[in-house]
Structures are given as C-alpha cells and as structure tokens.
Design a protein around this motif. Structure first.
Motif, mmCIF file in Angstrom:
data_model
loop_
_atom_site.group_PDB
_atom_site.id
_atom_site.type_symbol
_atom_site.label_atom_id
_atom_site.label_comp_id
_atom_site.label_asym_id
_atom_site.label_seq_id
_atom_site.Cartn_x
_atom_site.Cartn_y
_atom_site.Cartn_z
ATOM 1 N N ASP A 1 50.647 39.997 35.094
ATOM 2 C CA ASP A 1 50.524 39.891 33.640
ATOM 3 C C ASP A 1 49.035 39.822 33.300
ATOM 4 O O ASP A 1 48.328 38.933 33.785
ATOM 5 N N PRO A 2 48.547 40.725 32.460
ATOM 6 C CA PRO A 2 47.100 40.766 32.172
ATOM 7 C C PRO A 2 46.591 39.594 31.351
ATOM 8 O O PRO A 2 45.373 39.436 31.203
ATOM 9 N N GLU A 3 47.473 38.782 30.827
ATOM 10 C CA GLU A 3 47.036 37.639 30.029
ATOM 11 C C GLU A 3 46.089 36.740 30.820
ATOM 12 O O GLU A 3 45.105 36.224 30.286
ATOM 13 N N TYR A 4 46.375 36.564 32.109
ATOM 14 C CA TYR A 4 45.563 35.655 32.912
ATOM 15 C C TYR A 4 44.199 36.262 33.232
ATOM 16 O O TYR A 4 43.183 35.558 33.245
ATOM 17 N N ALA A 5 44.163 37.559 33.465
ATOM 18 C CA ALA A 5 42.882 38.227 33.661
ATOM 19 C C ALA A 5 42.039 38.154 32.385
ATOM 20 O O ALA A 5 40.811 37.962 32.443
ATOM 21 N N ALA A 6 42.695 38.286 31.236
ATOM 22 C CA ALA A 6 41.978 38.218 29.957
ATOM 23 C C ALA A 6 41.400 36.826 29.735
ATOM 24 O O ALA A 6 40.236 36.671 29.315
ATOM 25 N N HIS A 7 42.204 35.796 30.001
ATOM 26 C CA HIS A 7 41.702 34.427 29.829
ATOM 27 C C HIS A 7 40.583 34.122 30.818
ATOM 28 O O HIS A 7 39.628 33.410 30.485
ATOM 29 N N LEU A 8 40.713 34.654 32.044
ATOM 30 C CA LEU A 8 39.650 34.453 33.027
ATOM 31 C C LEU A 8 38.356 35.115 32.551
ATOM 32 O O LEU A 8 37.263 34.539 32.697
ATOM 33 N N ALA A 9 38.465 36.295 31.967
ATOM 34 C CA ALA A 9 37.282 36.967 31.419
ATOM 35 C C ALA A 9 36.626 36.097 30.348
ATOM 36 O O ALA A 9 35.392 35.960 30.310
#
Length: 356
Positions: free
Chosen positions: A261-269
C-alpha cells in the motif's frame, strides 16, 4: 472530552504475533486443499464454504498487514467461486464482501440481492448492507439495520458496528459508551476483532484532534497485534504531528517492506522531508506516486481518494489532486468526499494565485 484508557476493560486474547502466524498457516492450508479439489467437485457445499473462508481470510490479512495483493487475490478467487457456483448464497456473499473491500459498492449490493434470492441468512445480508450504506454516507439507513440486529442480539459485533457508526456521525459520547460496551461483550480469543475496534476508536479521536487519545488507542491495537499496519501507519501520522519525526520514520520503514500500500511510502516521504533528508524523501515520494497510479488504474473506487490526498500533500500536484478528488466524488457523495474536493479546489486556487 478525551478517550477512556485502554486498560479500563482489557480482554485476554491469543498473542498477536502467534495469531498472525496462524492466519498465514490457515490461508496456506486452505489454498492447498482447494487446489486439490477437482472441477467437478467445485460446487460441493464443503468446497464452496472453504473457498469463501479463504476469501475472507485473505481480505482479513490484507487489512491487517496492508497487502493490496491479498485483496486482489481474494477478488479473483471470489469471481471463480461464483462462476462455479452461481446460485450459491455463500459464494455470492463472499464475493459481495470482497467487492465491498475494493469499494465496488454497487456490484457488492447486487451480489447481496442475489444471495438473498438464493436463501442466504437475512441477518448476515443486513450486516453487509449496513457496511455498504455506512461507506456511502447513508448513516440513517445503516443505523436502522444495525439497531435491528442489536435488538435481536446485542453482542460484540453489533455493539462494535454501532460504535463505529456513531464515531462516523461524530456522536462521540455515544460512540465511547458503545466502544466500552463492545469490549465488555467480547468473548473470543482472537486478537484481531479487538485490535480493529481499538484502531477505529483511535481514528475517531484522531479525527477529533485529540492526538493523545488517538495515540493511546493506536498503541492498544498495536499491542494486541504488533504488526497491525493501519494502526502503525496512523500512529506514525500522530508522531509526525507531535514532532516525533524519528519515531515516525522508525514505524514506517518496516511497513514499506511488508506492505504494498503506497500510503506508508508516502508518509515515510513526508517524515523524511520534515527531518531534512530531502533526497531520500524524493525517492519514496516517487515510489508512492508510481504505486498510486497503478492502483487508481486497477481499483479507482478504492484508491482515488487516497491518491488525491497524496497529490495534494506529499505529491505536490494540485491539478492531479483535484482530478482524483472529482473522480472520487463521482463514486461517493459523502461529507468526506466533498471535503476532499473542497481541499483540492483551494489547493489549485493557491497554486494559480502564486503563479507569475
């Protein structure tokens, strides 16, 4: 008002890590058994029940661990199951739940109607209809169905559903009462239902702006199931809002390895950018952007809103955010969909005003 402490009523359940391992084993075992089922036997009641069970377990694991691939696998299996048993209420119910998971609500409702004509249990159908109605913002209709179920049997499931619905309606005091009542009624040993309930309670307080209460309930869900992706992701959001960028990064990194799920990559960014690690943040932003584009193409009903939020924040593209917010509004005419669209309009206006 703040949320009650998770220690007020703390049911004893199976260790969460062990429960997840058992879930993996259940899924693998059912998949092996079904792979050995011949085509001619596929319509046998036991085979249909096992297929429906596998679909539901995959959807559960998809939620707990943030695995979109599990949702997609469940959807494929559900289509196959209904193809082999088109008049079986169990198969139709399984496909309805799988379609609802990917926010294909009209298709899910059609399956529920067909399941009802095939003799599926009315109470089970009403419970699924209530989920769909709530997701579509039809709170009064959903409330009528859940209250009718509660009158028949006031148990953990119905009380929890009422609590979450009241939280969505922002009836906080009533939701708190029902959350506590649901916990007292829990008689199972699985940690998953309680973790999900505590997570939804955290979401309620997060939405109300009480970060301490939200953090408390996200932590409760995390203690119950240590790898529970939504709780960890939202906990990272809270830490970021409280200035804890290091803690947010520590929570999010493992999720980017286990979840698609890209949500976690987005929050990490976002967390990395806030901590000054701009180049690394850019890499995670690009990874999230690519994945959101894939998911919007495949499952627009489920991911247009998340993708819109991404482009309006970390993604930094107000035009794309507005496009997706408008697309989302065509799927669901809810208060949140309208609020997202208004955010997108304001963001685009700010960009236009700032242009030379």
């Amino acid at each position: 008002m703040t949320g009650a402490s998770p220690q007020v009523c703390e049911p004893v359940t199976t260790n969460g890590t062990i429960a997840v391992m058992n879930l993996h084993a259940q899924i693998d075992g059912l998949a092996v058994r079904l792979s050995r089922t011949g085509t001619g036997e596929a319509q046998a009641p036991l085979a249909v029940a096992q297929g429906a069970g596998l679909i539901d377990l995959l959807n559960l694991r998809g939620h707990l661990l943030g695995r979109v691939a599990d949702y997609e696998h469940a959807a494929e299996l559900a289509e196959q199951l209904v193809h082999t048993a088109p008049d079986d209420g169990t198969a139709l119910l399984a496909r309805a739940r799988s379609r609802a998971t990917l926010h294909r609500f009209a298709d899910a409702a059609a399956d529920l109607g067909a399941a009802g004509r095939s003799g599926a249990d009315t109470a089970e159908l009403d419970a699924e209809r209530a989920v769909i109605l709530q997701a579509l913002g039809c709170h009064a209709d959903a409330m009528a169905l859940i209250r009718a179920a509660a009158q028949r049997q006031s148990d953990f499931t119905t009380l929890g559903s009422l609590a979450v619905l009241q939280a969505d309606r922002r009836e906080i005091a009533e939701a708190e009462r029902l959350f506590d009542q649901a916990r007292r009624h829990y008689q199972g040993t699985s940690p998953f239902p309680l973790a999900q309930l505590d997570f939804r309670r955290g979401v309620m307080w997060h939405r109300e702006g009480d970060l301490d209460a939200a953090r408390s309930w996200y932590e409760a869900a995390r203690r119950r199931v240590p790898g529970y992706a939504p709780a960890l992701g939202h906990l990272a959001e809270v830490e970021l809002l409280r200035g804890g960028t290091h803690d947010a990064v520590a929570l999010l990194r493992p999720l980017t390895r286990t979840s698609d799920d890209p949500e976690y990559a987005a929050h990490l960014a976002a967390a990395l950018h806030k901590s000054g690690r701009v180049q690394e943040a850019k890499q995670w932003r690009e990874r999230a952007a690519t994945r959101y584009d894939e998911l919007v193409r495949c499952h627009p009903e489920a991911y247009a809103d998340h993708a819109a939020d991404f482009w309006l924040t970390v993604g930094g593209d107000a035009d794309r955010g507005l496009e997706l917010a408008l697309q989302n509004l065509t799927f669901r005419q809810t208060a949140r969909s309208h609020a997202l669209f208004q955010r997108a309009v304001l963001a685009q206006n700010r960009v236009a005003q700032a242009a030379p």
